[in-house]
Write an enzyme that holds these catalytic residues in place. Sequence first.
Site, short mmCIF file in Angstrom:
data_model
loop_
_atom_site.label_atom_id
_atom_site.label_comp_id
_atom_site.label_asym_id
_atom_site.label_seq_id
_atom_site.Cartn_x
_atom_site.Cartn_y
_atom_site.Cartn_z
N ARG A 1 3.62 9.99 -9.78
CA ARG A 1 3.01 10.12 -11.29
C ARG A 1 2.20 11.61 -11.44
O ARG A 1 2.21 11.95 -12.47
CB ARG A 1 2.27 8.93 -11.64
N ALA B 1 0.73 -1.27 0.15
CA ALA B 1 -0.14 0.23 -0.13
C ALA B 1 0.93 1.23 0.02
O ALA B 1 0.64 2.15 -0.82
CB ALA B 1 -1.05 -0.02 1.08
N CYS C 1 2.70 -13.03 -0.26
CA CYS C 1 1.76 -14.24 -0.53
C CYS C 1 2.75 -15.05 -0.94
O CYS C 1 2.29 -16.47 -1.37
CB CYS C 1 0.79 -13.83 -1.41
#
Length: 548
Positions: free
Chosen positions: A21, A11, A42
């Site tokens: 950006r 996050a 994961c």
Amino acid sequence: MKIIIIGSVAAGTSVAAKARRNDENADITLYNADYDISYSICGIPYFLGGEVDELETLTPRSSEWFKKRYNVDIHTRHEVVEINPDQKVVTVKKLNTNEIIEDHYDTLVFATGAAPTTPQIDGVEMEHVFHVRNIQNTASIHSYMQAESPEKVTIIGAGFIGLEMAEQLKHRGLDVTIVQRSNQIMPHLDKDMAFRVEEHLRANGVNLLLNEEAAAITETSVETTKGSVIDADMVILATGVRPNTKLAEQIGVELGVSGAVQVNEKMQTNLPDVYAVGDVAESYSIVTGNPLYRPLGSTANKMGRIAGDVITGGDLAHRGILGTGILRVFDLAVGYTGLSEKDAVMEGFDIEVLHNIKPARAEYLGGKEMVIKAIADRKTGRILGVQIVGEDGVDKRIDVFVTAISLKARAEDLFHLDLAYAPPFSTTKDPVMYTGMALQNAMDKKNRIITPQELTNRIQNGEKIQVIDTRAPKQYEVSNVEGAVNIPLAELRAEAKQLDPAIPTVTYCNKGVTGNAAQNVLINMGFEEVYNLSGGNKNYQSFSKSNQ
């Protein structure tokens, strides 16, 4: 504008990347108490199981990489220990030197993630007991296995990480036992679907203990509250996570009902210029609109991008989640999205439930069965949730259902989807389409369905029901629904004259198709209340075993 982000895994780094950006002039700093950034939690079980060769593969990005690409300063081993929201100042401790510094911000983002819960078990602090949460945990487990060559591992907890670790350590040749304190694995699944996964675990040599709770860990064993003693020279704690909210709470950030930080659709907290994203933040359900906490990397990335955009003047907004998950357990895939049956009942929906057992692609090309459990709202026809268990094609179908539920599709809409078809990939009537068709027919009361649980409940309540097994006698003799009479479909038109059309009637076959044909025969002959057994005898037998 000075943006300070606390945390730099999925996050936090997403906030920084999107903010940069949008705004080349923003001053963006991330502080992270951990050693590593932007790593794949994961992927950890697959390194420990040997499917991923190098641990570094799970940490593809470094602080230096982010600095060069985004002109963002990421400081690892820097812990934010205090925040003054009035002066907009953070106090930071450099963990390698114990030096204290201060930094100011215009906007503050909590991306502090979640920490593994440590159960209160005697011996939980021993050296052969491990969490599975970060790269340092992973390195410690890997080093222990190399040095000590453990042979027997006990995993406490049967959620995602617990099952993934069971699979991977079994692949490594270890004797694996899972201890789960509830009566099923994977709490987000309904029990009838979880049971199919439990059987698969046992078939692959995993010792699964349900309704057991670990009470003590010794150097060589795990003891349960019921007195079981499990030989174990390594223990994995997979008992869930809790959001890291302590720092946020200290400055008055409000928590939601889940215990995670409460945010609006812009990822803003109750305090001005303070945001929260990722595993520390609470989301909400697309289906119900109610708070929902499901800490996943995919959601964390999405939240981070939204916050980074909003902070720099964009108009992105969070649209909620379905709590979608997918898991591989040996050669079985398990996917789920939206509400389970038990959740839908608790939310007050009047539901239709279908078990659809179909091959993922043409059987003559090796298509294997998957079981789709779908839940729909009778009032609106809307799909509320889906669970799928199978060896093939689960990921494809669950993502179609995710899209449909997110766009508020009704059951009838699924039948009209123009899905890709060729025998290597699907069947002519794709399982998704068939699910929608069968659900809609049931809700229109053209072809009503009844689940094994509903049938059992009605019989136990003393209701008189005639149950018709429409299969061949040899199949009937192997297994059948208790109390059913065997009338093969070809003989039903003649034999139906011996039945009472005023008594509720249930037809079934092996998986549901022939049972549906028999149902139509009886309806057309004037039977008043006819149901097809959801998932047929195959689903009924699985249900019966799960309740033994």
